[in-house]
Design an enzyme around this catalytic site. Structure first.
Site, PDB file in Angstrom:
ATOM      1  N   GLU A  84      41.516  42.699  49.756  1.00 44.43           N
ATOM      2  CA  GLU A  84      41.645  43.862  48.869  1.00 44.43           C
ATOM      3  C   GLU A  84      40.909  43.490  47.599  1.00 44.43           C
ATOM      4  O   GLU A  84      41.370  42.659  46.825  1.00 44.43           O
ATOM      5  CB  GLU A  84      43.129  44.169  48.610  1.00 44.43           C
ATOM      6  N   LEU A  85      39.751  44.128  47.389  1.00 45.84           N
ATOM      7  CA  LEU A  85      38.785  43.608  46.428  1.00 45.84           C
ATOM      8  C   LEU A  85      38.498  44.550  45.259  1.00 45.84           C
ATOM      9  O   LEU A  85      37.435  44.488  44.657  1.00 45.84           O
ATOM     10  CB  LEU A  85      37.489  43.261  47.159  1.00 45.84           C
ATOM     11  N   GLY A  86      39.427  45.389  44.934  1.00 47.57           N
ATOM     12  CA  GLY A  86      39.250  46.189  43.722  1.00 47.57           C
ATOM     13  C   GLY A  86      38.431  47.434  43.932  1.00 47.57           C
ATOM     14  O   GLY A  86      37.985  47.751  45.035  1.00 47.57           O
ATOM     15  N   VAL A 111      34.723  36.570  44.921  1.00 45.91           N
ATOM     16  CA  VAL A 111      35.596  35.536  45.477  1.00 45.91           C
ATOM     17  C   VAL A 111      36.025  35.905  46.900  1.00 45.91           C
ATOM     18  O   VAL A 111      36.154  35.039  47.762  1.00 45.91           O
ATOM     19  CB  VAL A 111      36.821  35.312  44.575  1.00 45.91           C
ATOM     20  N   GLY A 166      41.648  40.213  44.996  1.00 45.73           N
ATOM     21  CA  GLY A 166      40.885  39.765  43.843  1.00 45.73           C
ATOM     22  C   GLY A 166      39.505  40.386  43.819  1.00 45.73           C
ATOM     23  O   GLY A 166      39.309  41.516  44.283  1.00 45.73           O
ATOM     24  N   LYS A 213      49.143  31.086  47.314  1.00 43.22           N
ATOM     25  CA  LYS A 213      48.593  30.535  46.075  1.00 43.22           C
ATOM     26  C   LYS A 213      48.813  31.559  44.974  1.00 43.22           C
ATOM     27  O   LYS A 213      48.262  32.659  45.003  1.00 43.22           O
ATOM     28  CB  LYS A 213      47.103  30.234  46.201  1.00 43.22           C
ATOM     29  N   GLY A 253      43.781  25.863  41.205  1.00 42.78           N
ATOM     30  CA  GLY A 253      42.578  26.632  40.957  1.00 42.78           C
ATOM     31  C   GLY A 253      41.798  26.948  42.214  1.00 42.78           C
ATOM     32  O   GLY A 253      42.351  27.050  43.316  1.00 42.78           O
ATOM     33  N   GLU A 307      33.284  47.688  38.144  1.00 42.56           N
ATOM     34  CA  GLU A 307      34.701  47.537  37.815  1.00 42.56           C
ATOM     35  C   GLU A 307      34.831  46.724  36.534  1.00 42.56           C
ATOM     36  O   GLU A 307      34.319  45.612  36.431  1.00 42.56           O
ATOM     37  CB  GLU A 307      35.446  46.845  38.956  1.00 42.56           C
ATOM     38  N   CYS A 356      43.577  47.758  40.258  1.00 40.86           N
ATOM     39  CA  CYS A 356      42.461  47.998  41.168  1.00 40.86           C
ATOM     40  C   CYS A 356      42.358  49.452  41.603  1.00 40.86           C
ATOM     41  O   CYS A 356      41.267  49.929  41.902  1.00 40.86           O
ATOM     42  CB  CYS A 356      42.595  47.094  42.393  1.00 40.86           C
TER      43      CYS A 356
END
Length: 489
Positions: A261-263, A242, A238, A186, A218, A393, A294
């Protein structure tokens, strides 16, 4: 710079359809979305087809066919196709870069880096396919033999972010297919065009139809991928919020494997013995992509003995970079990017306004120009311990600086966070570097450098910055599952 840059949106065709089964196809529904340039707010396209969960089902079925065809190829054939794809990426670099430049204003330096890394990731994973194997144990006294093999999950999925959709596409797709999987990606709903075009090159490279599919859409499309019963693994890049939803959907459906992988809110620690000239240069990397990275070091801890000089030099760089905002992203000399969406611009400005109440604003703090998504490089000093600009963040060109007295104090401050993606340490003392990096709570650490990323080194975070790995051999193994066999004849 004054005035919005005029851009020619007609140089190349704009891809607006999802890529499923080796070709562009129309979505099941007629919904279309508009994309505006972050450079000048002009409409780039109003015809972006919007995928739905029904299109996810179609892509999964196509992937099942691509999976079977890919499994019939030898490792050498797979390698050759992956290397050819890398060559096609380089041959079409101007078009790929143009799609990101006109939509989100990505500057040429970062654009060229991305193209290079996409190609190198496919070459890297293509060439280590032959090294992807299991283990054979010493035969037992009873004549039996045990061995372990690694095999693909089958149909897998990836969800990419708006700031680096191309690089994360390669970080997911290359190891996924090298491990033997077929994948449905996506693309970011805010920055999908370059990913849609990149998908078309897979056909020319010789990948089987359906092996690599790219969808628009979306949150409902992301949710459909995370909860799909025929998808056995999903990789998401992201936000933490989420990412948790992805993991919950995976758990509620078929307990598919999830890599996240979330920042981060990566600390930069500058000791009194650091090479200040180098530390300043490396620390200014918080401005890359206008702060939309990130792994960027966005909270800095500087020893009090060198803080005044360090802060003064960073202020000069930040103010100079601010004068370059608004330049044409297609000009090779352009050094800076806008924020990629107005939504992100609003988020960053909200943080900055709150920061003015919780810390001392050293420089910046304002938007630039009437059009586009430009925000000045911003530096805060002396924040309160609970300041959002220090602890959360922001994903924008904002650096928050704190001074410290000793190693014990700064270690506690650096680790006092729910993030744990990257960290940066500046010192000439080898013993200190070894000791301090061992105690830092982060998945990736760079000493006297601003580069936590490397295609051959595991990329992943601790704590709420994620789970699992991308890049390197660890990234390849993450896209596979283990099978142990006992052989007795």
């Amino acid at each position: 710079m004054n005035g919005a840059v005029a851009l020619d949106f007609t140089k190349y065709p704009i891809p607006t359809q999802p890529f499923i089964g080796g070709k562009y196809v129309d979505c099941k529904h007629a919904e279309k979305h508009e994309l505006r340039s972050s450079v000048n707010d002009e409409v780039l396209t109003a015809d972006l087809q919007w995928a739905s969960p029904e299109d996810v089902d179609t892509a999964v079925e196509a992937a099942k066919g691509g999976l079977k065809a890919w499994a019939k190829l030898s490792k050498t054939e797979k390698r050759d196709i992956m290397v050819k794809f890398a060559s096609l990426v380089r041959e079409n670099s101007a078009r790929i870069s143009w799609l990101e430049a006109v939509l989100v204003g990505k500057d040429p330096v970062m654009g060229n880096f991305t193209i290079h890394e996409i190609a190198e990731l496919f070459i890297y994973y293509g060439n280590i396919i032959h090294q992807f194997h299991g283990q054979v144990q010493t035969p037992h006294d009873d004549g039996t033999l045990e061995y372990v093999i690694r095999q693909p999950f089958g149909v897998v999925a990836g969800i990419t972010p708006f700031n680096e959709p191309l690089l994360t596409f390669a970080m997911k797709v290359a190891p996924a297919i090298a491990a033997g999987n077929a994948i449905v990606v996506k693309a970011s709903e805010q920055n999908p065009l370059s990913s849609l075009y990149l998908a078309s090159l897979t056909k020319e490279a010789g990948f089987p139809n359906g092996l690599i599919n790219v969808l628009t859409g979306g949150a409902d499309v992301g949710s459909a991928l995370a909860s799909h019963m025929k998808i056995r693994m999903i990789s998401f890049t992201g936000s933490i919020q989420v990412g948790k939803l992805v993991q919950q959907a995976a758990a509620r459906s078929n307990l598919k494997k999830v890599t996240l992988e979330l920042g981060g809110k990566s600390p930069v620690i500058v000791f009194e013995d650091a090479d200040l000239e180098k530390a300043v240069k490396m620390s200014a990397a918080f401005l890359a992509l206008n702060g939309q990275g990130c792994v960027l070091g966005t909270r800095m801890y500087v020893h009090e003995d060198v803080a005044q000089e360090m802060i003064a030099q960073l202020k000069v760089i930040a103010e100079y970079m601010g004068t370059t905002l608004g330049a044409n992203p297609l000009d090779p000399s352009t050094q800076t990017s806008p924020l990629f969406t107005h939504r992100q611009k609003d988020v960053v400005m909200k943080f900055i306004e709150e920061g003015k109440k919780e810390a001392t604003l050293l420089t910046g703090g304002s938007t630039v120009g009437e059009k586009g998504c430009y925000v000045q490089p911003t530096i805060f000093v002396n924040p309160s311990k609970t300041a959002k600009v220090l602890n959360e963040e922001i994903f924008g060109p904002v650096l928050t600086i704190v001074t410290f007295k000793d190693e014990e104090e700064v270690l506690e401050m650096a680790n006092e966070t729910e993030y744990g993606l990257a960290a940066y340490v500046h010192t000439k003392d080898l013993a200190k570097a070894l000791r301090f990096t061992k105690d830092l709570e982060a998945g990736m650490i760079a000493v006297n450098s601003a580069m936590a990323y490397d295609r051959a080194r595991p990329f992943g975070g601790w704590k709420q910055s994620g789970q699992g790995y991308e890049n390197g051999v660890a990234g390849l193994e993450d896209w596979s599952q283990t099978k142990s066999v006992l052989l007795s004849i």
